[in-house]
Design a protein around this motif. Structure first.
Motif, PDB file in Angstrom:
ATOM      1  N   UNK A  49       7.972 -11.439   5.188  1.00 16.83           N
ATOM      2  CA  UNK A  49       6.712 -12.189   5.211  1.00 16.83           C
ATOM      3  C   UNK A  49       6.083 -12.247   6.594  1.00 16.83           C
ATOM      4  N   UNK A  50       6.678 -11.567   7.549  1.00 17.12           N
ATOM      5  CA  UNK A  50       6.114 -11.560   8.896  1.00 17.12           C
ATOM      6  C   UNK A  50       4.854 -10.704   8.918  1.00 17.12           C
ATOM      7  N   UNK A  56      -1.691  -8.136   6.488  1.00 21.31           N
ATOM      8  CA  UNK A  56      -0.614  -7.313   5.936  1.00 21.31           C
ATOM      9  C   UNK A  56       0.722  -7.833   6.443  1.00 21.31           C
ATOM     10  N   UNK A  57       1.669  -7.933   5.512  1.00 22.62           N
ATOM     11  CA  UNK A  57       3.011  -8.335   5.901  1.00 22.62           C
ATOM     12  C   UNK A  57       3.925  -7.113   5.886  1.00 22.62           C
ATOM     13  N   UNK A  58       5.147  -7.292   6.334  1.00 19.00           N
ATOM     14  CA  UNK A  58       6.125  -6.205   6.321  1.00 19.00           C
ATOM     15  C   UNK A  58       6.366  -5.739   4.887  1.00 19.00           C
ATOM     16  N   UNK A  59       6.417  -6.683   3.952  1.00 14.62           N
ATOM     17  CA  UNK A  59       6.602  -6.339   2.542  1.00 14.62           C
ATOM     18  C   UNK A  59       5.466  -5.486   2.009  1.00 14.62           C
ATOM     19  N   UNK A  60       4.227  -5.818   2.386  1.00 16.44           N
ATOM     20  CA  UNK A  60       3.075  -5.016   1.958  1.00 16.44           C
ATOM     21  C   UNK A  60       3.158  -3.598   2.500  1.00 16.44           C
ATOM     22  N   UNK A  61       3.534  -3.468   3.756  1.00 18.25           N
ATOM     23  CA  UNK A  61       3.632  -2.138   4.381  1.00 18.25           C
ATOM     24  C   UNK A  61       4.724  -1.319   3.709  1.00 18.25           C
TER      25      UNK A  61
END
Length: 100
Positions: A49-50, A56-61
């Motif tokens: 969630x960073x 954009x979060x790490x999960x999105x990337x």
């Protein structure tokens, strides 16, 4: 035996393409839920969630990266299929010209 092999290959590709897309869509739902949970428990920061960019979060990337890998594999398989068909057509044409 060749038909069974082709059916098995197509089944594997179908699972890879649809499975990867489903994982991406499922990951987006989880990321939304993770954002909500992160807001509730601000003391427990998760790497997923960073924020990386503005929204954009790490999960999105990571989800986008997985989608791009699946899309790249699909494009490669389509290119390979048409390349093999053209190669077979060229071999058939050269065999026909040798017979005459």
């Amino acid at each position: 035996m060749q038909i069974i092999s082709k059916v098995s290959d197509m089944k594997g590709r179908l699972i890879a393409y649809l499975g990867g897309t489903s994982v991406s869509a499922y990951s987006a739902d989880l990321t939304t839920e993770a954002k909500r949970m992160a807001a509730d428990a601000a003391s427990q920061a998760s790497v997923m969630t960073m924020p990386v960019l503005h929204s954009w979060t790490v999960g999105d990337v990571l989800a986008l990266g997985g989608f791009l890998v699946v899309l790249g594999r699909f494009v490669f398989d389509v290119f390979k299929y048409f390349d093999q068909r053209s190669l077979q057509n060229r071999e058939t044409d050269s065999d026909a010209s040798k017979d005459t």
